[in-house]
Enzyme design. Structure first.
Site, PDB file in Angstrom:
ATOM      1  CE  LYS A  22      -0.061   3.531  -0.273  1.00  0.00           C
ATOM      2  NZ  LYS A  22       1.391   3.475  -0.514  1.00  0.00           N
ATOM      3  CG  ASN A  23       2.359   5.527   2.546  1.00  0.00           C
ATOM      4  OD1 ASN A  23       2.162   4.442   1.989  1.00  0.00           O
ATOM      5  ND2 ASN A  23       2.476   6.650   1.877  1.00  0.00           N
ATOM      6  NE  ARG A 121       9.785   5.108  -4.850  1.00  0.00           N
ATOM      7  CZ  ARG A 121       8.536   4.834  -4.495  1.00  0.00           C
ATOM      8  NH1 ARG A 121       7.668   4.522  -5.407  1.00  0.00           N
ATOM      9  NH2 ARG A 121       8.167   4.867  -3.221  1.00  0.00           N
ATOM     10  CG  ASP A 305       2.492  10.446  -1.231  1.00  0.00           C
ATOM     11  OD1 ASP A 305       2.634   9.768  -0.203  1.00  0.00           O
ATOM     12  OD2 ASP A 305       3.286  10.417  -2.186  1.00  0.00           O
ATOM     13  NE  ARG A 397       0.767  -0.059  -5.307  1.00  0.00           N
ATOM     14  CZ  ARG A 397       1.816   0.764  -5.424  1.00  0.00           C
ATOM     15  NH1 ARG A 397       2.072   1.358  -6.566  1.00  0.00           N
ATOM     16  NH2 ARG A 397       2.604   1.007  -4.401  1.00  0.00           N
TER      17      ARG A 397
END
Ligand code: EPZ
Length: 417
Positions: A22-23, A121, A305, A397
Protein backbone atom coordinates in the site's frame (compact mmCIF):
# COMPACT_ATOMS: atom_id res chain seq x y z
CA UNK A 1 -21.72 -1.56 11.23
CA UNK A 2 -19.09 -3.70 9.50
CA UNK A 3 -17.56 -6.18 11.93
CA UNK A 4 -15.48 -9.35 12.12
CA UNK A 5 -16.08 -12.35 14.38
CA UNK A 6 -12.86 -14.22 15.24
CA UNK A 7 -12.91 -17.52 17.12
CA UNK A 8 -9.83 -18.36 19.20
CA UNK A 9 -7.69 -20.16 20.02
CA UNK A 10 -6.04 -20.60 16.57
CA UNK A 11 -2.69 -22.07 15.62
CA UNK A 12 -1.65 -20.66 12.21
CA UNK A 13 -0.40 -23.19 9.70
CA UNK A 14 0.13 -22.96 5.94
CA UNK A 15 1.29 -20.50 3.28
CA UNK A 16 0.58 -16.78 2.78
CA UNK A 17 1.21 -14.86 -0.46
CA UNK A 18 2.05 -11.25 0.29
CA UNK A 19 0.07 -8.57 -1.58
CA UNK A 20 1.47 -5.43 -3.18
CA UNK A 21 2.60 -2.66 -0.85
CA UNK A 22 0.00 0.00 0.00
CA UNK A 23 2.73 2.45 1.00
CA UNK A 24 4.68 1.96 -2.22
CA UNK A 25 1.53 2.10 -4.41
CA UNK A 26 0.31 5.44 -3.04
CA UNK A 27 3.35 7.60 -3.97
CA UNK A 28 3.72 5.73 -7.29
CA UNK A 29 0.07 6.42 -8.15
CA UNK A 30 0.60 10.10 -7.26
CA UNK A 31 3.72 10.18 -9.44
CA UNK A 32 1.76 9.00 -12.51
CA UNK A 33 0.48 12.60 -12.66
CA UNK A 34 3.90 13.57 -14.06
CA UNK A 35 3.20 11.72 -17.29
CA UNK A 36 0.91 12.38 -20.26
CA UNK A 37 1.45 8.84 -21.46
CA UNK A 38 -0.18 5.55 -20.42
CA UNK A 39 1.24 3.97 -17.26
CA UNK A 40 0.50 0.27 -16.62
CA UNK A 41 0.73 -0.71 -12.93
CA UNK A 42 0.52 -4.27 -11.61
CA UNK A 43 0.41 -5.77 -8.09
CA UNK A 44 -1.57 -2.83 -6.63
CA UNK A 45 -3.23 -4.16 -3.43
CA UNK A 46 -7.03 -4.07 -3.58
CA UNK A 47 -7.50 -2.03 -0.39
CA UNK A 48 -9.56 1.07 0.41
CA UNK A 49 -6.65 3.54 0.39
CA UNK A 50 -5.74 2.51 -3.16
CA UNK A 51 -9.36 2.89 -4.30
CA UNK A 52 -9.40 6.35 -2.69
CA UNK A 53 -6.17 7.37 -4.41
CA UNK A 54 -7.58 6.16 -7.77
CA UNK A 55 -10.73 8.24 -7.12
CA UNK A 56 -8.51 11.22 -6.29
CA UNK A 57 -6.59 10.80 -9.55
CA UNK A 58 -9.90 10.50 -11.46
CA UNK A 59 -11.11 13.72 -9.78
CA UNK A 60 -7.94 15.35 -11.14
CA UNK A 61 -8.78 14.15 -14.67
CA UNK A 62 -6.78 10.91 -14.93
CA UNK A 63 -8.35 8.29 -17.19
CA UNK A 64 -8.14 4.96 -15.37
CA UNK A 65 -8.88 1.46 -16.68
CA UNK A 66 -8.68 -1.26 -14.08
CA UNK A 67 -9.19 -4.98 -14.65
CA UNK A 68 -7.94 -5.75 -11.11
CA UNK A 69 -4.74 -7.22 -12.61
CA UNK A 70 -3.42 -4.23 -14.52
CA UNK A 71 -4.36 -0.65 -13.69
CA UNK A 72 -3.84 1.71 -16.62
CA UNK A 73 -3.56 5.40 -15.90
CA UNK A 74 -3.53 8.08 -18.61
CA UNK A 75 -3.26 11.74 -17.78
CA UNK A 76 -4.15 14.33 -20.35
CA UNK A 77 -2.66 17.78 -20.51
CA UNK A 78 -5.69 19.41 -18.97
CA UNK A 79 -5.57 17.54 -15.67
CA UNK A 80 -7.22 19.57 -12.91
CA UNK A 81 -5.14 20.63 -9.94
CA UNK A 82 -7.72 20.62 -7.10
CA UNK A 83 -7.63 17.74 -4.56
CA UNK A 84 -10.74 17.92 -2.40
CA UNK A 85 -11.01 17.45 1.37
CA UNK A 86 -13.69 14.79 0.86
CA UNK A 87 -11.07 12.45 -0.60
CA UNK A 88 -7.91 13.60 1.22
CA UNK A 89 -9.50 13.46 4.71
CA UNK A 90 -9.93 9.66 4.55
CA UNK A 91 -6.46 8.99 3.22
CA UNK A 92 -3.63 11.25 4.47
CA UNK A 93 -1.42 10.24 1.58
CA UNK A 94 -3.59 12.48 -0.62
CA UNK A 95 -1.06 15.20 0.13
CA UNK A 96 1.33 13.28 -2.15
CA UNK A 97 -0.40 14.73 -5.24
CA UNK A 98 0.84 18.20 -4.27
CA UNK A 99 4.39 17.66 -5.54
CA UNK A 100 3.47 16.18 -8.95
CA UNK A 101 0.72 18.78 -9.58
CA UNK A 102 3.16 21.63 -8.90
CA UNK A 103 5.83 19.95 -11.04
CA UNK A 104 3.43 19.44 -13.96
CA UNK A 105 1.21 22.53 -13.81
CA UNK A 106 3.00 25.00 -11.53
CA UNK A 107 -0.10 25.29 -9.36
CA UNK A 108 -2.24 23.18 -7.01
CA UNK A 109 -5.02 23.45 -4.45
CA UNK A 110 -4.80 20.43 -2.16
CA UNK A 111 -6.65 19.81 1.08
CA UNK A 112 -4.54 19.51 4.21
CA UNK A 113 -4.74 15.86 5.39
CA UNK A 114 -6.08 16.77 8.80
CA UNK A 115 -5.41 14.64 11.83
CA UNK A 116 -6.17 10.98 12.40
CA UNK A 117 -6.18 8.52 15.30
CA UNK A 118 -2.39 8.27 15.44
CA UNK A 119 -1.53 11.94 15.32
CA UNK A 120 -1.98 15.42 13.87
CA UNK A 121 -0.19 14.48 10.63
CA UNK A 122 1.31 17.92 9.86
CA UNK A 123 2.80 18.67 6.42
CA UNK A 124 5.08 21.59 7.36
CA UNK A 125 8.19 19.69 6.25
CA UNK A 126 6.63 19.06 2.81
CA UNK A 127 5.66 22.74 2.40
CA UNK A 128 8.92 24.30 3.62
CA UNK A 129 10.93 22.02 1.33
CA UNK A 130 8.67 22.76 -1.68
CA UNK A 131 9.14 26.50 -1.06
CA UNK A 132 12.89 25.90 -1.55
CA UNK A 133 12.04 24.75 -5.09
CA UNK A 134 10.35 28.11 -5.69
CA UNK A 135 6.82 27.26 -4.56
CA UNK A 136 4.72 30.02 -2.95
CA UNK A 137 1.87 28.76 -0.78
CA UNK A 138 -0.92 29.95 1.51
CA UNK A 139 -3.17 27.91 3.77
CA UNK A 140 -6.77 29.04 3.30
CA UNK A 141 -9.65 27.24 5.04
CA UNK A 142 -7.84 23.91 5.30
CA UNK A 143 -6.45 23.95 1.77
CA UNK A 144 -2.91 24.50 0.53
CA UNK A 145 -3.05 27.04 -2.32
CA UNK A 146 0.34 26.66 -3.96
CA UNK A 147 1.96 27.91 -7.13
CA UNK A 148 5.36 28.17 -8.70
CA UNK A 149 5.22 31.28 -10.90
CA UNK A 150 8.63 30.59 -12.44
CA UNK A 151 8.22 26.79 -12.46
CA UNK A 152 10.15 24.57 -10.02
CA UNK A 153 13.89 25.31 -9.77
CA UNK A 154 16.28 22.66 -8.46
CA UNK A 155 17.86 23.35 -5.03
CA UNK A 156 19.85 21.78 -2.19
CA UNK A 157 17.40 20.85 0.59
CA UNK A 158 18.06 19.22 3.94
CA UNK A 159 15.00 17.82 5.75
CA UNK A 160 14.94 18.97 9.42
CA UNK A 161 13.43 15.60 10.38
CA UNK A 162 13.15 12.27 8.57
CA UNK A 163 9.75 12.15 6.86
CA UNK A 164 8.59 9.42 4.47
CA UNK A 165 5.89 11.54 2.82
CA UNK A 166 7.98 14.69 2.53
CA UNK A 167 10.84 12.72 0.95
CA UNK A 168 8.40 11.20 -1.57
CA UNK A 169 6.68 14.51 -2.37
CA UNK A 170 9.99 16.27 -3.00
CA UNK A 171 11.57 13.50 -5.09
CA UNK A 172 8.49 13.54 -7.34
CA UNK A 173 8.34 17.36 -7.55
CA UNK A 174 12.08 17.73 -8.25
CA UNK A 175 11.84 15.20 -11.11
CA UNK A 176 10.42 17.91 -13.42
CA UNK A 177 12.19 20.90 -11.82
CA UNK A 178 14.72 22.92 -13.83
CA UNK A 179 18.25 21.77 -12.96
CA UNK A 180 19.57 19.63 -10.12
CA UNK A 181 18.10 18.99 -6.66
CA UNK A 182 19.94 17.35 -3.77
CA UNK A 183 17.77 16.12 -0.88
CA UNK A 184 19.55 15.30 2.40
CA UNK A 185 18.38 13.54 5.58
CA UNK A 186 15.87 11.56 3.48
CA UNK A 187 13.71 8.70 4.67
CA UNK A 188 14.98 5.49 3.02
CA UNK A 189 12.04 3.11 3.47
CA UNK A 190 11.96 0.37 0.78
CA UNK A 191 8.75 1.97 -0.54
CA UNK A 192 10.75 5.12 -1.36
CA UNK A 193 13.31 3.03 -3.24
CA UNK A 194 10.39 1.49 -5.15
CA UNK A 195 9.11 4.98 -6.03
CA UNK A 196 12.59 5.95 -7.28
CA UNK A 197 12.77 2.80 -9.41
CA UNK A 198 9.38 3.67 -10.89
CA UNK A 199 10.39 7.29 -11.61
CA UNK A 200 13.59 6.18 -13.37
CA UNK A 201 11.55 3.66 -15.36
CA UNK A 202 9.31 6.46 -16.74
CA UNK A 203 12.37 8.49 -17.73
CA UNK A 204 13.19 10.56 -14.64
CA UNK A 205 16.75 10.84 -13.33
CA UNK A 206 16.97 10.06 -9.60
CA UNK A 207 20.14 8.67 -7.98
CA UNK A 208 20.99 7.83 -4.36
CA UNK A 209 24.38 9.43 -3.69
CA UNK A 210 24.73 8.36 -0.06
CA UNK A 211 22.65 6.61 2.61
CA UNK A 212 20.13 9.43 3.14
CA UNK A 213 21.04 11.71 0.22
CA UNK A 214 19.45 11.65 -3.24
CA UNK A 215 20.23 13.66 -6.41
CA UNK A 216 17.45 14.46 -8.89
CA UNK A 217 18.26 15.91 -12.34
CA UNK A 218 15.08 17.55 -13.64
CA UNK A 219 13.80 16.22 -16.98
CA UNK A 220 11.36 17.91 -19.37
CA UNK A 221 9.13 14.97 -20.10
CA UNK A 222 8.45 11.43 -18.95
CA UNK A 223 7.52 8.41 -21.01
CA UNK A 224 5.03 5.57 -21.03
CA UNK A 225 5.90 2.49 -18.99
CA UNK A 226 4.71 -0.47 -16.99
CA UNK A 227 5.69 -1.20 -13.41
CA UNK A 228 5.11 -3.90 -10.80
CA UNK A 229 4.77 -2.53 -7.27
CA UNK A 230 6.87 -4.18 -4.52
CA UNK A 231 5.31 -6.50 -1.89
CA UNK A 232 3.98 -5.18 1.41
CA UNK A 233 6.60 -5.61 4.16
CA UNK A 234 4.14 -4.53 6.89
CA UNK A 235 1.66 -7.21 5.84
CA UNK A 236 4.53 -9.74 5.86
CA UNK A 237 5.66 -8.58 9.31
CA UNK A 238 2.10 -8.83 10.60
CA UNK A 239 1.78 -12.49 9.55
CA UNK A 240 5.24 -13.33 10.93
CA UNK A 241 4.23 -11.88 14.31
CA UNK A 242 0.92 -13.79 14.14
CA UNK A 243 2.82 -17.06 13.59
CA UNK A 244 5.16 -16.35 16.52
CA UNK A 245 2.15 -15.44 18.70
CA UNK A 246 0.15 -18.62 17.97
CA UNK A 247 3.11 -21.05 18.06
CA UNK A 248 2.24 -21.52 14.41
CA UNK A 249 4.17 -22.51 11.32
CA UNK A 250 3.83 -20.27 8.27
CA UNK A 251 5.56 -19.92 4.94
CA UNK A 252 5.39 -16.31 3.73
CA UNK A 253 5.98 -16.09 -0.02
CA UNK A 254 6.60 -13.21 -2.40
CA UNK A 255 8.85 -11.02 -0.25
CA UNK A 256 12.62 -10.49 -0.07
CA UNK A 257 13.59 -11.23 3.59
CA UNK A 258 16.33 -8.57 3.40
CA UNK A 259 13.79 -5.73 3.57
CA UNK A 260 12.40 -6.97 6.90
CA UNK A 261 15.71 -7.97 8.43
CA UNK A 262 15.15 -5.93 11.61
CA UNK A 263 11.79 -7.58 12.27
CA UNK A 264 13.18 -11.06 11.55
CA UNK A 265 16.04 -10.50 14.02
CA UNK A 266 13.60 -9.36 16.71
CA UNK A 267 11.44 -12.47 16.20
CA UNK A 268 14.51 -14.70 16.36
CA UNK A 269 15.53 -13.00 19.63
CA UNK A 270 12.16 -13.75 21.21
CA UNK A 271 12.51 -17.42 20.27
CA UNK A 272 10.93 -18.01 16.85
CA UNK A 273 12.75 -20.24 14.38
CA UNK A 274 13.06 -18.57 10.95
CA UNK A 275 14.47 -19.86 7.67
CA UNK A 276 14.95 -17.31 4.88
CA UNK A 277 15.14 -18.05 1.16
CA UNK A 278 15.35 -15.74 -1.86
CA UNK A 279 11.71 -14.81 -1.95
CA UNK A 280 10.19 -16.56 1.05
CA UNK A 281 10.37 -16.80 4.83
CA UNK A 282 9.38 -19.83 6.92
CA UNK A 283 8.67 -19.31 10.59
CA UNK A 284 7.98 -21.67 13.50
CA UNK A 285 6.66 -19.98 16.66
CA UNK A 286 8.04 -21.24 19.96
CA UNK A 287 6.10 -22.17 23.10
CA UNK A 288 8.32 -19.88 25.20
CA UNK A 289 8.31 -16.25 24.05
CA UNK A 290 11.19 -14.23 25.47
CA UNK A 291 10.63 -10.58 26.39
CA UNK A 292 12.41 -7.78 24.50
CA UNK A 293 12.42 -3.97 24.50
CA UNK A 294 11.49 -2.19 21.27
CA UNK A 295 11.95 1.40 20.11
CA UNK A 296 10.30 2.37 16.81
CA UNK A 297 12.44 4.39 14.40
CA UNK A 298 12.76 5.28 10.71
CA UNK A 299 13.93 2.48 8.39
CA UNK A 300 16.02 0.41 8.86
CA UNK A 301 14.85 0.58 12.49
CA UNK A 302 11.82 -1.23 13.89
CA UNK A 303 8.77 0.11 11.97
CA UNK A 304 6.07 2.02 13.83
CA UNK A 305 3.56 0.20 11.58
CA UNK A 306 4.35 -3.07 13.40
CA UNK A 307 4.36 -1.61 16.92
CA UNK A 308 0.75 -2.52 17.78
CA UNK A 309 1.18 -6.06 16.46
CA UNK A 310 4.41 -6.52 18.46
CA UNK A 311 2.68 -5.32 21.61
CA UNK A 312 0.23 -8.25 21.43
CA UNK A 313 3.10 -10.71 21.05
CA UNK A 314 4.95 -9.25 24.05
CA UNK A 315 1.87 -9.75 26.25
CA UNK A 316 2.61 -13.48 25.87
CA UNK A 317 6.33 -13.11 26.71
CA UNK A 318 7.79 -14.71 29.83
CA UNK A 319 8.61 -11.34 31.43
CA UNK A 320 7.85 -7.59 31.24
CA UNK A 321 8.77 -5.68 28.04
CA UNK A 322 8.89 -2.02 27.03
CA UNK A 323 7.94 -0.33 23.75
CA UNK A 324 8.91 3.28 23.02
CA UNK A 325 6.94 4.87 20.13
CA UNK A 326 9.29 7.48 18.64
CA UNK A 327 7.46 8.31 15.38
CA UNK A 328 3.82 9.26 16.12
CA UNK A 329 2.54 11.12 19.16
CA UNK A 330 -0.59 9.07 19.70
CA UNK A 331 -0.05 5.56 18.47
CA UNK A 332 -1.14 3.61 21.54
CA UNK A 333 -4.89 3.65 20.77
CA UNK A 334 -4.91 -0.16 20.77
CA UNK A 335 -3.76 -0.33 24.42
CA UNK A 336 -7.21 0.34 25.95
CA UNK A 337 -8.83 -2.38 23.83
CA UNK A 338 -6.04 -4.89 24.54
CA UNK A 339 -6.40 -4.18 28.28
CA UNK A 340 -10.12 -4.97 27.95
CA UNK A 341 -9.01 -8.40 26.69
CA UNK A 342 -6.93 -8.98 29.81
CA UNK A 343 -3.63 -7.37 28.85
CA UNK A 344 -1.76 -5.37 31.51
CA UNK A 345 -0.21 -2.50 29.54
CA UNK A 346 0.51 0.90 31.04
CA UNK A 347 1.54 4.00 29.09
CA UNK A 348 3.51 7.02 30.28
CA UNK A 349 4.23 9.51 27.48
CA UNK A 350 5.58 7.55 24.50
CA UNK A 351 6.61 4.53 26.58
CA UNK A 352 4.42 1.44 27.07
CA UNK A 353 5.15 -1.17 29.75
CA UNK A 354 3.81 -4.58 28.79
CA UNK A 355 3.36 -7.27 31.46
CA UNK A 356 4.04 -10.81 30.19
CA UNK A 357 2.29 -14.16 30.75
CA UNK A 358 -1.12 -12.75 29.79
CA UNK A 359 -4.13 -14.97 29.13
CA UNK A 360 -6.24 -12.95 26.66
CA UNK A 361 -10.04 -13.15 26.96
CA UNK A 362 -12.39 -12.85 23.99
CA UNK A 363 -14.35 -9.56 23.93
CA UNK A 364 -16.37 -7.12 21.81
CA UNK A 365 -13.87 -4.57 20.49
CA UNK A 366 -13.64 -1.26 18.60
CA UNK A 367 -10.92 -0.66 16.01
CA UNK A 368 -9.36 2.81 15.97
CA UNK A 369 -6.73 2.88 13.21
CA UNK A 370 -5.34 0.57 10.57
CA UNK A 371 -2.58 -1.17 12.48
CA UNK A 372 -4.44 -1.12 15.82
CA UNK A 373 -7.30 -3.05 14.13
CA UNK A 374 -5.03 -5.86 13.08
CA UNK A 375 -3.51 -6.05 16.57
CA UNK A 376 -7.03 -6.76 17.90
CA UNK A 377 -7.35 -9.63 15.43
CA UNK A 378 -4.01 -11.02 16.64
CA UNK A 379 -5.18 -10.85 20.26
CA UNK A 380 -8.45 -12.56 19.26
CA UNK A 381 -6.46 -15.44 17.73
CA UNK A 382 -5.09 -16.30 21.19
CA UNK A 383 -8.31 -15.63 23.13
CA UNK A 384 -10.61 -18.54 23.95
CA UNK A 385 -14.03 -17.99 22.35
CA UNK A 386 -15.58 -15.42 20.03
CA UNK A 387 -14.22 -11.88 19.75
CA UNK A 388 -16.07 -9.24 17.73
CA UNK A 389 -14.13 -6.40 16.13
CA UNK A 390 -16.21 -3.37 15.06
CA UNK A 391 -15.33 -0.47 12.73
CA UNK A 392 -13.26 -2.74 10.48
CA UNK A 393 -13.23 -0.12 7.71
CA UNK A 394 -9.90 0.84 9.29
CA UNK A 395 -8.62 -2.66 8.53
CA UNK A 396 -9.91 -2.57 4.96
CA UNK A 397 -7.73 0.48 4.27
CA UNK A 398 -4.56 -1.60 4.29
CA UNK A 399 -4.99 -5.39 4.45
CA UNK A 400 -6.05 -7.15 1.25
CA UNK A 401 -8.38 -10.18 1.64
CA UNK A 402 -7.47 -10.57 5.30
CA UNK A 403 -10.30 -12.99 6.15
CA UNK A 404 -9.54 -15.15 3.08
CA UNK A 405 -5.87 -15.29 3.99
CA UNK A 406 -6.54 -16.04 7.67
CA UNK A 407 -9.14 -18.73 6.85
CA UNK A 408 -6.58 -20.42 4.59
CA UNK A 409 -4.14 -20.78 7.49
CA UNK A 410 -6.60 -22.17 10.02
CA UNK A 411 -8.53 -19.24 11.49
CA UNK A 412 -12.31 -19.38 12.08
CA UNK A 413 -13.32 -15.86 11.08
CA UNK A 414 -16.53 -14.29 9.74
CA UNK A 415 -17.22 -10.84 8.28
CA UNK A 416 -20.55 -9.02 8.69
CA UNK A 417 -21.01 -6.13 6.26
C1 EPZ B 1 4.23 7.15 6.20
O1 EPZ B 1 3.43 8.16 6.76
C2 EPZ B 1 3.36 5.91 6.13
N1 EPZ B 1 2.21 6.16 5.26
C3 EPZ B 1 2.88 5.53 7.53
O2 EPZ B 1 2.12 4.33 7.42
C4 EPZ B 1 4.11 5.25 8.39
O3 EPZ B 1 3.70 4.96 9.70
C5 EPZ B 1 5.02 6.51 8.39
O4 EPZ B 1 5.36 6.86 7.03
C6 EPZ B 1 6.31 6.28 9.17
O5 EPZ B 1 7.01 5.21 8.63
C7 EPZ B 1 2.37 6.04 3.93
O6 EPZ B 1 3.45 5.74 3.43
C8 EPZ B 1 1.16 6.29 3.09
P1 EPZ B 1 6.23 10.66 8.14
P2 EPZ B 1 3.93 9.71 6.72
O7 EPZ B 1 6.11 11.87 7.29
O8 EPZ B 1 4.64 9.96 5.46
C9 EPZ B 1 6.02 14.07 11.46
C10 EPZ B 1 0.27 2.93 7.75
O9 EPZ B 1 -0.19 2.41 8.77
N2 EPZ B 1 5.89 15.00 10.31
O10 EPZ B 1 7.46 9.81 8.02
O11 EPZ B 1 2.79 10.57 7.09
C11 EPZ B 1 4.79 13.16 11.57
O12 EPZ B 1 3.78 13.80 12.31
C12 EPZ B 1 0.72 4.38 7.79
O13 EPZ B 1 0.41 2.35 6.64
C13 EPZ B 1 5.95 16.37 10.56
O14 EPZ B 1 6.10 16.80 11.71
O15 EPZ B 1 4.98 9.70 7.93
C14 EPZ B 1 5.36 11.96 12.28
O16 EPZ B 1 5.42 12.24 13.66
C15 EPZ B 1 0.46 5.03 9.12
N3 EPZ B 1 5.84 17.23 9.52
C16 EPZ B 1 6.79 11.87 11.75
O17 EPZ B 1 7.09 13.17 11.21
C17 EPZ B 1 5.67 16.79 8.23
O18 EPZ B 1 5.61 17.64 7.30
C18 EPZ B 1 6.98 10.85 10.64
O19 EPZ B 1 6.00 11.10 9.66
C19 EPZ B 1 5.62 15.41 7.99
C20 EPZ B 1 5.74 14.53 9.05
Amino acid sequence: MKKLEVFGVAKLKGQIKISGSKNASLPILAATLLSNKKIFLTNLPRVKDIETMLLLLKSLGSIIEDNKKVTTIKNNKQVKSFASYSLVKTMRAGILVLGPLLAKFGKAKVSLPGGCAIGTRPVDIHLKALSKLGVKYKIIQGYVHANAPKGLIGANIRFPKISVGATENLIIAASLAKGKTILSNCAIEPEIKDLVNFLNKIGCNVKWISKRKVKIEGVTKVSQSNYQVMPDRIEAGTYLIAAALTEGNLKIIGIDPKIINTEINVLKKIGAKIIQKKNEISIWGSKKIKNINIRTSPYPGFPTDLQAQMMVLLCKANKKSYIREEIFENRFMHVAELNRMGAKISVVGNKATIEGNIEFKAAELMATDLRASVSLILAALVSKGKSVINRIYHLDRGYEDIEKKLKKIGVKIKRFN
